[in-house]
Design a protein around this motif. Structure first.
Motif, PDB file in Angstrom:
ATOM      1  N   SER A 134       0.857  -1.185   0.000  1.00 36.82           N
ATOM      2  CA  SER A 134       0.000   0.000   0.000  1.00 36.82           C
ATOM      3  C   SER A 134       0.897   1.241   0.000  1.00 36.82           C
ATOM      4  O   SER A 134       2.103   1.147   0.271  1.00 36.82           O
ATOM      5  N   ASN A 135       0.326   2.385  -0.314  1.00 43.96           N
ATOM      6  CA  ASN A 135       1.103   3.628  -0.301  1.00 43.96           C
ATOM      7  C   ASN A 135       1.724   3.857   1.075  1.00 43.96           C
ATOM      8  O   ASN A 135       2.860   4.303   1.188  1.00 43.96           O
ATOM      9  N   TRP A 136       0.968   3.570   2.122  1.00 46.18           N
ATOM     10  CA  TRP A 136       1.467   3.764   3.488  1.00 46.18           C
ATOM     11  C   TRP A 136       2.653   2.832   3.759  1.00 46.18           C
ATOM     12  O   TRP A 136       3.659   3.246   4.313  1.00 46.18           O
ATOM     13  N   GLN A 137       2.519   1.563   3.382  1.00 47.87           N
ATOM     14  CA  GLN A 137       3.605   0.605   3.596  1.00 47.87           C
ATOM     15  C   GLN A 137       4.848   0.987   2.791  1.00 47.87           C
ATOM     16  O   GLN A 137       5.967   0.882   3.288  1.00 47.87           O
ATOM     17  N   ALA A 139       5.684   4.016   1.800  1.00 46.97           N
ATOM     18  CA  ALA A 139       6.262   5.226   2.415  1.00 46.97           C
ATOM     19  C   ALA A 139       7.021   4.865   3.691  1.00 46.97           C
ATOM     20  O   ALA A 139       8.122   5.384   3.941  1.00 46.97           O
ATOM     21  N   ALA A 140       6.473   3.982   4.492  1.00 45.97           N
ATOM     22  CA  ALA A 140       7.137   3.577   5.731  1.00 45.97           C
ATOM     23  C   ALA A 140       8.441   2.838   5.436  1.00 45.97           C
ATOM     24  O   ALA A 140       9.466   3.065   6.095  1.00 45.97           O
ATOM     25  N   THR A 141       8.425   1.968   4.441  1.00 45.22           N
ATOM     26  CA  THR A 141       9.631   1.229   4.068  1.00 45.22           C
ATOM     27  C   THR A 141      10.695   2.169   3.514  1.00 45.22           C
ATOM     28  O   THR A 141      11.869   2.074   3.869  1.00 45.22           O
TER      29      THR A 141
END
Length: 173
Positions: A134-137, A139-141
């Protein structure tokens, strides 16, 4: 993660990735290990060759066009080409402080900073590394990778491995 975007990319992009990844790993190893040894000199020559091929390959990559077919990243490639020559010349004249500075700037600019920009959405490495997330995952990575690179760089600087900070930058005879 998928290699499909990379395998579908033009040859210049594939060559660029094939040289920049080993240059990133080898450069980190060289910065972390003792300097001046036979292994350092041999691996340093390989690293410089990888960096030159990496820089040259960018002149055949024109995905971001700001000035004609070129972008600001091409200025970094020009610096890497001139910096490589300067780093070699400094090492040959045993000016270790100058050699260290050129190599550190090439690594930080050409590998770390430029590498972080490849993780932005819409870029090939982002599509390869973060596909299926996902976009969130993603970005976090990407943030975790950036934090790791920045922390390693700060530690290297604090321990005198980059720019001669914390250690004498004597000229070897």
């Amino acid at each position: 993660m998928t290699l499909a975007p990379l395998l579908d990319a033009p040859f210049a992009v594939q060559l660029h990735v094939a040289t920049v990844i080993p240059a990133a790993i080898l450069g980190a190893l060289l910065l972390a290990r003792p300097k001046g040894t036979r292994w350092h000199r041999l691996l340093g020559k390989i690293w410089i060759a990888l960096m030159v091929v990496t820089a040259c390959s960018t002149f055949f990559i024109h995905e971001i066009k700001l000035v004609g077919d070129f972008s600001p990243i091409h200025l970094l490639s020009i610096y890497v080409l001139f910096g490589s020559r300067q780093a070699i010349a400094a090492a040959r004249r045993h000016d270790i402080a100058a050699h260290r500075g050129h190599v550190a700037r090439m690594y930080l600019g050409g590998i770390v900073v430029a590498g972080l920009f490849t993780l932005l959405p819409g870029r090939l490495m982002h599509a390869s590394l973060f596909s299926g997330l996902s976009n969130w995952q993603a970005a976090a990575t990407a943030a975790a990778l950036a934090a790791l690179l920045i922390a390693a760089t700060v530690l290297a600087i604090r321990h005198g491995r980059l720019f001669g900070v914390g250690k004498s930058s004597k000229r070897l005879a």
